[in-house]
Motif scaffolding. Structure first.
Motif, PDB file in Angstrom:
ATOM      1  N   CYS A   1      -6.692  13.109  10.394  1.00  0.00           N
ATOM      2  CA  CYS A   1      -7.315  14.405  10.092  1.00  0.00           C
ATOM      3  C   CYS A   1      -6.552  15.132   8.987  1.00  0.00           C
ATOM      4  CB  CYS A   1      -7.380  15.266  11.353  1.00  0.00           C
ATOM      5  SG  CYS A   1      -8.552  14.675  12.592  1.00  0.00           S
ATOM      6  N   MET A   2      -5.230  15.048   9.027  1.00  0.00           N
ATOM      7  CA  MET A   2      -4.407  15.673   7.992  1.00  0.00           C
ATOM      8  C   MET A   2      -4.707  15.063   6.618  1.00  0.00           C
ATOM      9  SD  MET A   2      -2.075  18.067   8.787  1.00  0.00           S
ATOM     10  CE  MET A   2      -0.688  17.771   7.691  1.00  0.00           C
ATOM     11  N   SER A   3      -4.785  13.743   6.560  1.00  0.00           N
ATOM     12  CA  SER A   3      -5.015  13.081   5.275  1.00  0.00           C
ATOM     13  C   SER A   3      -6.399  13.403   4.727  1.00  0.00           C
ATOM     14  CB  SER A   3      -4.849  11.563   5.428  1.00  0.00           C
ATOM     15  OG  SER A   3      -5.797  11.028   6.333  1.00  0.00           O
ATOM     16  N   TYR A   4      -7.399  13.468   5.597  1.00  0.00           N
ATOM     17  CA  TYR A   4      -8.758  13.762   5.141  1.00  0.00           C
ATOM     18  C   TYR A   4      -8.901  15.216   4.717  1.00  0.00           C
ATOM     19  CZ  TYR A   4     -10.477   9.219   6.696  1.00  0.00           C
ATOM     20  OH  TYR A   4     -10.694   7.875   6.833  1.00  0.00           O
TER      21      TYR A   4
ATOM     22  N   ALA B   1       1.490  15.226  -0.656  1.00  0.00           N
ATOM     23  CA  ALA B   1       2.596  14.545   0.028  1.00  0.00           C
ATOM     24  C   ALA B   1       2.642  14.901   1.512  1.00  0.00           C
ATOM     25  CB  ALA B   1       3.918  14.910  -0.647  1.00  0.00           C
ATOM     26  N   ILE B   2       2.381  16.178   1.827  1.00  0.00           N
ATOM     27  CA  ILE B   2       2.419  16.623   3.225  1.00  0.00           C
ATOM     28  C   ILE B   2       1.238  16.088   4.010  1.00  0.00           C
ATOM     29  CG2 ILE B   2       2.249  18.671   4.712  1.00  0.00           C
ATOM     30  CD1 ILE B   2       3.816  20.190   2.528  1.00  0.00           C
ATOM     31  N   CYS B   3       0.052  16.098   3.403  1.00  0.00           N
ATOM     32  CA  CYS B   3      -1.158  15.670   4.126  1.00  0.00           C
ATOM     33  C   CYS B   3      -1.204  14.158   4.340  1.00  0.00           C
ATOM     34  CB  CYS B   3      -2.408  16.120   3.372  1.00  0.00           C
ATOM     35  SG  CYS B   3      -2.698  17.903   3.414  1.00  0.00           S
ATOM     36  N   TRP B   4      -0.774  13.385   3.348  1.00  0.00           N
ATOM     37  CA  TRP B   4      -0.860  11.928   3.458  1.00  0.00           C
ATOM     38  C   TRP B   4       0.419  11.296   4.006  1.00  0.00           C
ATOM     39  CZ3 TRP B   4      -4.876   8.664   3.162  1.00  0.00           C
ATOM     40  CH2 TRP B   4      -6.067   9.166   2.644  1.00  0.00           C
ATOM     41  N   GLY B   5       1.514  12.060   4.050  1.00  0.00           N
ATOM     42  CA  GLY B   5       2.769  11.521   4.551  1.00  0.00           C
ATOM     43  C   GLY B   5       2.713  11.029   5.995  1.00  0.00           C
ATOM     44  N   PRO B   6       2.168  11.822   6.934  1.00  0.00           N
ATOM     45  CA  PRO B   6       2.169  11.392   8.340  1.00  0.00           C
ATOM     46  C   PRO B   6       1.467  10.065   8.593  1.00  0.00           C
ATOM     47  CG  PRO B   6       1.701  13.739   8.200  1.00  0.00           C
ATOM     48  CD  PRO B   6       1.717  13.223   6.800  1.00  0.00           C
ATOM     49  N   ILE B   7       0.285   9.853   8.007  1.00  0.00           N
ATOM     50  CA  ILE B   7      -0.434   8.604   8.277  1.00  0.00           C
ATOM     51  C   ILE B   7       0.272   7.426   7.605  1.00  0.00           C
ATOM     52  CG2 ILE B   7      -2.015   8.840   6.316  1.00  0.00           C
ATOM     53  CD1 ILE B   7      -2.814   7.377   9.799  1.00  0.00           C
ATOM     54  N   GLN B   8       0.845   7.649   6.431  1.00  0.00           N
ATOM     55  CA  GLN B   8       1.569   6.576   5.752  1.00  0.00           C
ATOM     56  C   GLN B   8       2.799   6.157   6.573  1.00  0.00           C
ATOM     57  OE1 GLN B   8       0.835   4.923   3.046  1.00  0.00           O
ATOM     58  NE2 GLN B   8      -0.619   6.145   1.876  1.00  0.00           N
ATOM     59  N   ILE B   9       3.546   7.147   7.057  1.00  0.00           N
ATOM     60  CA  ILE B   9       4.750   6.859   7.846  1.00  0.00           C
ATOM     61  C   ILE B   9       4.378   6.229   9.182  1.00  0.00           C
ATOM     62  CG2 ILE B   9       6.699   7.927   9.042  1.00  0.00           C
ATOM     63  CD1 ILE B   9       6.728  10.006   6.769  1.00  0.00           C
ATOM     64  N   PHE B  10       3.284   6.713   9.785  1.00  0.00           N
ATOM     65  CA  PHE B  10       2.861   6.153  11.077  1.00  0.00           C
ATOM     66  C   PHE B  10       2.487   4.681  10.938  1.00  0.00           C
ATOM     67  CE2 PHE B  10      -0.159   5.008  14.339  1.00  0.00           C
ATOM     68  CZ  PHE B  10       0.398   5.551  15.490  1.00  0.00           C
ATOM     69  N   ILE B  11       1.754   4.336   9.887  1.00  0.00           N
ATOM     70  CA  ILE B  11       1.341   2.935   9.702  1.00  0.00           C
ATOM     71  C   ILE B  11       2.555   2.042   9.455  1.00  0.00           C
ATOM     72  CG2 ILE B  11       0.062   1.379   8.172  1.00  0.00           C
ATOM     73  CD1 ILE B  11      -1.995   3.609   7.842  1.00  0.00           C
ATOM     74  N   LEU B  12       3.524   2.548   8.711  1.00  0.00           N
ATOM     75  CA  LEU B  12       4.768   1.798   8.521  1.00  0.00           C
ATOM     76  C   LEU B  12       5.478   1.584   9.852  1.00  0.00           C
ATOM     77  CD1 LEU B  12       6.499   3.208   5.299  1.00  0.00           C
ATOM     78  CD2 LEU B  12       5.621   0.897   5.655  1.00  0.00           C
ATOM     79  N   PHE B  13       5.586   2.654  10.626  1.00  0.00           N
ATOM     80  CA  PHE B  13       6.233   2.573  11.938  1.00  0.00           C
ATOM     81  C   PHE B  13       5.493   1.603  12.848  1.00  0.00           C
ATOM     82  CE2 PHE B  13       6.477   4.088  16.356  1.00  0.00           C
ATOM     83  CZ  PHE B  13       7.844   4.046  16.559  1.00  0.00           C
TER      84      PHE B  13
ATOM     85  N   GLN C   1       0.822  -1.203   0.000  1.00  0.00           N
ATOM     86  CA  GLN C   1       0.000   0.000   0.000  1.00  0.00           C
ATOM     87  C   GLN C   1       0.860   1.258   0.000  1.00  0.00           C
ATOM     88  OE1 GLN C   1      -2.673  -0.620   3.405  1.00  0.00           O
ATOM     89  NE2 GLN C   1      -4.364  -0.615   1.962  1.00  0.00           N
ATOM     90  N   PHE C   2       1.905   1.255   0.804  1.00  0.00           N
ATOM     91  CA  PHE C   2       2.780   2.424   0.896  1.00  0.00           C
ATOM     92  C   PHE C   2       3.464   2.714  -0.441  1.00  0.00           C
ATOM     93  CE2 PHE C   2       7.080   4.131   1.727  1.00  0.00           C
ATOM     94  CZ  PHE C   2       6.721   5.352   2.298  1.00  0.00           C
TER      95      PHE C   2
ATOM     96  N   ILE D   1      -1.556  10.903  18.000  1.00  0.00           N
ATOM     97  CA  ILE D   1      -0.769  11.122  16.782  1.00  0.00           C
ATOM     98  C   ILE D   1      -1.492  10.552  15.569  1.00  0.00           C
ATOM     99  CG2 ILE D   1       1.375  10.529  15.591  1.00  0.00           C
ATOM    100  CD1 ILE D   1       2.763  10.582  18.327  1.00  0.00           C
ATOM    101  N   LYS D   2      -2.043   9.358  15.749  1.00  0.00           N
ATOM    102  CA  LYS D   2      -2.736   8.716  14.641  1.00  0.00           C
ATOM    103  C   LYS D   2      -4.010   9.477  14.269  1.00  0.00           C
ATOM    104  CE  LYS D   2      -3.993   4.087  13.126  1.00  0.00           C
ATOM    105  NZ  LYS D   2      -4.113   2.672  13.535  1.00  0.00           N
ATOM    106  N   THR D   3      -4.714   9.992  15.257  1.00  0.00           N
ATOM    107  CA  THR D   3      -5.912  10.785  15.000  1.00  0.00           C
ATOM    108  C   THR D   3      -5.565  12.055  14.232  1.00  0.00           C
ATOM    109  OG1 THR D   3      -6.960   9.941  17.021  1.00  0.00           O
ATOM    110  CG2 THR D   3      -7.872  11.968  16.067  1.00  0.00           C
ATOM    111  N   TRP D   4      -4.481  12.728  14.665  1.00  0.00           N
ATOM    112  CA  TRP D   4      -4.034  13.932  13.960  1.00  0.00           C
ATOM    113  C   TRP D   4      -3.630  13.600  12.516  1.00  0.00           C
ATOM    114  CZ3 TRP D   4       1.108  14.443  12.214  1.00  0.00           C
ATOM    115  CH2 TRP D   4       1.400  15.662  11.611  1.00  0.00           C
ATOM    116  N   ALA D   5      -2.927  12.486  12.326  1.00  0.00           N
ATOM    117  CA  ALA D   5      -2.489  12.092  10.981  1.00  0.00           C
ATOM    118  C   ALA D   5      -3.684  11.782  10.088  1.00  0.00           C
ATOM    119  CB  ALA D   5      -1.558  10.880  11.072  1.00  0.00           C
TER     120      ALA D   5
END
Length: 374
Positions: free
Chosen positions: A312-315, A278-290, A215-216, A306-310
């Motif tokens: 919100c950023m993606s949406y 890239a900025i909006c979807w980056g945090p949730i993608q990186i968090f899920i990988l982590f 997915q990533f 952190i996940k909730t904020w990520a």
């Protein structure tokens, strides 16, 4: 990306800390005295749905206006604008079919929409995200082609080609997102009573990591790398004249500079759209990988926030693109003014005066060259 770990997951909420944790623990003990199955009601139970509602309102209005303006005005039916309309369509589908269901995850203790909707919402969310990525890649490739090969692009860059590419993007997105249907399902759990959760369930940890990595790469890394390559080619080309002036011809030179200026503005708008994605979807993608690959990862209230904020950023990304078009797209600004003149009466009056002034300046320059020639 539809996250497998739901916001009400007991493993995360058991690790609460801070003022909300104290409140929830007090609320928990009080509720358990009255009703042993009552779950704590945290701040995000109303704050996140409120934020999602704002995203939906702005995104639906903005993206609908973009599609309406492109379909209404013939001069707006360009290849680039067809990709923009496709991007707006993916945002609308995402906002209507995915965001409301995700918003219910925060106030409700479990998934209440059944197994079919569990698979359908997750699948459609992945499809729209994948379609957004490929559309942005196509837009960047289109800008790269018109910048590097300006003459060839006149023959091949047509609205019909853009429409065919857009249809292929949707077909490819449906195919690439099919693995979601295999792993997304209803699972039984327990949090203040037996609950049902909509989440991804894999045969093994290896399958889970392989799927998350897939997915990533498919929905983020590969499109970002391709877009970066396209713009690296464009940077080399920017500044070189599109039409070489002959014998220092003033009109040809002016046309060349004007063409470069217009294409540069469109390219800058596409760059901003891609960067925001890239900025909006980056945090949730990186968090899920982590979350999946870090051996010592332990869910707690901090990771939950952190996940909730990520998320919100993606949406939020689905509602910002129309704002970019309004601020950076000159053709969109003109079309918006034509479509809704009552909202821009003062600005239209000012722009008409500016246009008359510009025409007067052009006539003055033309007369000057005629007198100089004779």
């Amino acid at each position: 990306m539809y996250t497998s770990e739901e916001p009400w997951n007991s493993t995360e909420l058991d690790g609460l800390n801070g003022s909300e944790a104290n409140f929830s623990q007090g609320r928990r003990s009080h509720d358990m005295e009255e009703d042993g199955n009552q779950h704590p009601f945290l701040t995000d139970a109303w704050l996140v749905p409120l934020f999602f509602s704002l995203i939906m309102l702005v995104g639906l209005v903005g993206n609908s206006l973009v599609i309406y303006v492109i379909s209404k005005h013939r001069q707006m039916r360009t290849a680039t604008n067809f990709y923009i309309a496709n991007l707006a369509a993916t945002d609308i589908i995402f906002l209507v079919c995915c965001v409301p269901f995700t918003a219910t995850l925060y106030p409700l203790p479990e998934w209440i929409f059944g197994n079919f909707m569990c698979k359908f919402v997750a699948f459609l969310q992945q499809v729209t995200v994948q379609a957004t990525c490929i559309t942005l890649t196509a837009m960047s490739g289109d800008r790269c082609y018109v910048t590097v090969y300006p003459l060839k692009s006149l023959r091949h860059r047509t609205p019909k080609v853009a429409m065919i590419v857009s249809i292929c993007i949707w077909i490819g997105s449906f195919i690439l997102s099919t693995p979601i249907l295999m792993y997304q399902r209803i699972e039984e759990g327990y949090w203040y009573g037996p609950r049902q959760y909509c989440q991804e369930r894999f045969p093994s940890k290896t399958h889970e990591r392989a799927f998350i990595l897939y997915q990533f790469i498919a929905a983020y890394l590969l499109p970002v790398l391709t877009i970066s390559f396209c713009y690296s080619l464009m940077v080399k080309r920017v500044g070189q004249p599109t039409v070489e002036p002959v014998d220092n011809n003033y009109q040809v030179n002016l046309l060349s500079e004007r063409t470069i200026s217009i294409r540069s503005k469109v390219s800058k708008m596409v760059v901003v759209i891609v960067l925001l994605f890239a900025i909006c979807w980056g945090p949730i993608q990186i968090f899920i990988l982590f979350q999946s690959f870090y051996p010592s990862y332990e869910p707690n209230y901090t990771t939950y926030k952190i996940k909730t904020w990520a998320n919100c950023m993606s949406y939020a990304n689905s509602s910002v693109n129309p704002i970019i078009y309004g601020f950076m797209g000159a053709s969109f600004q003109k079309s918006f003014r034509k479509t809704f003149p009552f909202l821009f009466r003062h600005k239209v009056r000012d722009s008409s005066m500016a246009s008359r002034t510009a025409n007067a300046e052009i006539k003055f320059v033309a007369n000057y060259f005629q007198t100089e020639r004779f």
